[in-house]
Design a protein around this motif. Structure first.
Motif, short mmCIF file in Angstrom:
data_model
loop_
_atom_site.label_atom_id
_atom_site.label_comp_id
_atom_site.label_asym_id
_atom_site.label_seq_id
_atom_site.Cartn_x
_atom_site.Cartn_y
_atom_site.Cartn_z
N ARG A 15 0.76 -1.25 0.00
CA ARG A 15 0.00 0.00 0.00
C ARG A 15 0.80 1.31 0.00
N PRO A 16 1.69 1.48 -0.98
CA PRO A 16 2.33 2.81 -1.11
C PRO A 16 1.34 3.85 -1.63
N ASP A 17 0.13 3.39 -2.03
CA ASP A 17 -0.90 4.29 -2.58
C ASP A 17 -1.83 4.85 -1.51
N ALA A 18 -1.58 4.47 -0.24
CA ALA A 18 -2.60 4.72 0.79
C ALA A 18 -2.63 6.16 1.31
N ASP A 19 -1.73 6.99 0.83
CA ASP A 19 -1.74 8.39 1.27
C ASP A 19 -1.93 9.32 0.08
N MET A 58 -5.49 -2.95 5.98
CA MET A 58 -4.26 -3.08 5.20
C MET A 58 -3.43 -4.26 5.64
N LEU A 59 -3.32 -4.44 6.96
CA LEU A 59 -2.53 -5.58 7.46
C LEU A 59 -3.25 -6.90 7.16
N VAL A 60 -4.57 -6.92 7.30
CA VAL A 60 -5.32 -8.14 6.97
C VAL A 60 -5.11 -8.49 5.50
N ASP A 61 -5.15 -7.49 4.62
CA ASP A 61 -4.96 -7.76 3.19
C ASP A 61 -3.60 -8.42 2.93
N VAL A 62 -2.57 -7.89 3.59
CA VAL A 62 -1.22 -8.45 3.42
C VAL A 62 -1.18 -9.90 3.93
N LEU A 63 -1.69 -10.11 5.14
CA LEU A 63 -1.64 -11.46 5.72
C LEU A 63 -2.50 -12.42 4.90
N GLU A 67 -1.31 -15.86 3.15
CA GLU A 67 -1.88 -17.15 3.56
C GLU A 67 -2.84 -17.75 2.54
N GLY A 68 -3.18 -16.99 1.49
CA GLY A 68 -4.19 -17.47 0.55
C GLY A 68 -5.59 -17.48 1.16
N ALA A 69 -5.88 -16.47 1.99
CA ALA A 69 -7.18 -16.37 2.67
C ALA A 69 -8.08 -15.36 1.95
N ALA A 70 -9.41 -15.49 2.17
CA ALA A 70 -10.34 -14.51 1.60
C ALA A 70 -10.33 -13.22 2.41
N GLY A 71 -9.91 -13.30 3.67
CA GLY A 71 -9.87 -12.14 4.55
C GLY A 71 -9.81 -12.61 5.98
N GLY A 72 -10.12 -11.70 6.91
CA GLY A 72 -10.08 -12.11 8.31
C GLY A 72 -10.18 -10.94 9.24
N ALA A 73 -9.88 -11.19 10.48
CA ALA A 73 -9.96 -10.16 11.52
C ALA A 73 -8.61 -10.02 12.20
N LEU A 74 -8.34 -8.79 12.60
CA LEU A 74 -7.11 -8.50 13.34
C LEU A 74 -7.52 -8.20 14.78
N THR A 75 -6.94 -8.93 15.71
CA THR A 75 -7.40 -8.84 17.10
C THR A 75 -6.32 -8.24 17.99
N ALA A 76 -6.72 -7.96 19.23
CA ALA A 76 -5.83 -7.26 20.16
C ALA A 76 -4.68 -8.13 20.66
N SER A 77 -4.79 -9.46 20.49
CA SER A 77 -3.71 -10.37 20.88
C SER A 77 -3.95 -11.70 20.18
N GLY A 78 -2.98 -12.57 20.27
CA GLY A 78 -3.18 -13.93 19.73
C GLY A 78 -4.30 -14.63 20.47
N ALA A 239 -2.02 -2.05 14.61
CA ALA A 239 -2.05 -2.59 13.24
C ALA A 239 -1.03 -1.85 12.36
N TRP A 240 -0.98 -0.55 12.52
CA TRP A 240 -0.05 0.28 11.74
C TRP A 240 1.40 -0.11 12.04
N GLU A 241 1.70 -0.26 13.35
CA GLU A 241 3.07 -0.63 13.74
C GLU A 241 3.43 -2.05 13.32
N THR A 242 2.43 -2.93 13.34
CA THR A 242 2.69 -4.31 12.97
C THR A 242 3.04 -4.41 11.48
N LEU A 243 2.35 -3.62 10.66
CA LEU A 243 2.70 -3.61 9.23
C LEU A 243 4.13 -3.09 9.05
N ARG A 244 4.49 -2.09 9.82
CA ARG A 244 5.85 -1.55 9.78
C ARG A 244 6.86 -2.64 10.12
N GLY A 245 6.57 -3.39 11.21
CA GLY A 245 7.47 -4.47 11.60
C GLY A 245 7.53 -5.57 10.56
#
Ligand SMILES: *Cc1c(COP(=O)(O)O)cnc(C)c1O
Length: 381
Positions: A15-19, A58-63, A67-78, A239-245
């Protein structure tokens, strides 16, 4: 869908297009908890941050692409991702899980069972007859975690999924240890894949996060519904920091795995070492399966020394005694008293977790420095 892209490219070019406002190279952080509606009838794509947030998406799209997934949810912890998966299980339904699963998963499933919300059978997932026997009962969910932690046993994902599907069960794989760069369980027949993004995906040991991704869009809908209803979604900043990492995940995993391979070979050749559990070693009981199923043996190993584990730990100067994994620096722990504390001693014994077992998560330090530190430990036992 477009062609399968290389994971390093997916992560690096996300997502270099996101801004569009200023053309920044990396996505902005949308910290706002709520968003303006064009009119009372027009619900915007993003309205309320607990429900939907662009940084999470954005992070869900990358993951999901990894993983070859249709999508998903990003949660506060594992663990929040694990709870989200278990919210899909109908009341008092049967769940089959590995007897040597992550201690927090064991605690959560047992806790829900104690309240009568589900019933659980913990089995040795490397024993397909035991899995088939457990599936004789009607089962809602089969939980896979491979390689197992801390013993690095390998479950045959395709074989377990092939047993579970005809039995009508959903199949989930906790893919935290291998990361999507070394294993893609949805391609092997799983319905759901779970990550603690706290670990290698963020990689910088400075936040908590989880992800639960599904192969089919209908299941993704359910995940979104429950994550919103139960308020399990991650914060935008995390989520933003995790994409950075995650941008550097491919580099880190290559380096951590190379270090772990060198350390495993070195430990295995030392007379003071009783046993080394690492799928990359030729004498590992599931070496061939690991080589077939995983893109590499990974950054985790466990071992026992012929002497005092406490003195070994005391002598270490570089490797830190701490109970996480997958980060930039090498961490060691005794699962029996640390990560697997939530598992009673009988269950630990059944899972093969000896009190003096040492688990090592290998970081990106210089391999020679790590080996010198382990040599200091061995000299002290
Ligand atoms: C750490 C971990 C979890 C739980 O993740 P948190 O982010 O600590 O809640 C689940 N599964 C595995 C394999 C883990 O290592």
């Amino acid at each position: 869908m477009t062609d399968k892209r290389d994971p390093a490219t997916i992560l690096s070019s996300a997502r270099p297009d996101a801004d569009p406002a200023l053309g920044g190279l990396t996505p902005p952080l949308w910290a706002s908890d709520t968003f303006r509606w064009p009119s009372a009838e027009d619900k915007p794509a993003y309205d309320y941050g607990r429900t939907v947030n662009p940084n999470r998406d954005m992070l869900v799209d990358v993951l999901a692409e990894l993983e070859g997934a249709a999508g998903g949810a990003l949660t506060a912890s594992g663990q929040a991702a694990a709870l989200l998966a278990l919210l899909l299980v109908p009341a008092s339904a049967h769940v089959v899980a590995p007897h040597d699963c992550y201690g927090g998963t064991y605690r959560l499933i047992r806790g829900l069972e104690d309240q009568g919300r589900l019933s659980a059978t913990f089995v040795d997932m490397t024993d397909l007859d035991a899995v088939a026997a457990a599936l004789a009962r009607e089962t809602a969910l089969v939980w896979i975690e491979t390689p197992s932690n801390p013993l690095m046993r390998i479950t045959d994902i395709a074989a377990v999924a092939a047993l579970a599907k005809p039995a009508g069960a959903l199949v989930i794989a906790d893919n935290t240890l291998p990361t999507p760069l070394r294993q893609t369980p949805l391609a092997l027949g799983c319905d759901l894949v779970l990550h603690s993004t706290t670990k290698a995906i963020n990689g910088h040991s400075d936040l908590f996060g989880g992800a639960l991704l599904a192969k089919d869009a209908a299941l993704v809908e359910q995940l979104h519904w429950w994550a919103n209803a139960a308020g399990l979604n991650a914060g935008a900043r995390d989520a933003w920091e995790t994409l950075r990492g995650a941008r550097t995940l491919a580099l880190r995993i290559d380096r951590q795995e190379a270090n772990a391979s060198a350390i495993a070979r070195w430990l295995a050749a030392r007379p003071e070492v009783e046993i080394v559990h690492y799928p990359g070693l030729a004498d590992h009981p599931h070496h061939a399966l690991a080589a077939r199923q995983q893109g590499g043996p990974g950054f985790m190993l466990s071992f026992r020394v012929k002497g005092s584990a406490a003195r070994f730990l005391d002598a270490l100067a570089l490797i830190t005694l701490a109970s996480s994994l997958g980060g930039h620096s090498s961490l060691i722990c005794t699962p029996a008293t640390m990560t697997h504390r939530g598992m009673p001693p009988e269950a630990q014994a059944e899972a093969g977790i000896a009190p003096d077992l040492l688990r090592l998560s290998v970081g990106i330090e210089a391999a020679d420095d790590l080996i010198a530190d382990l040599a200091r430990g061995l000299a002290a036992i």
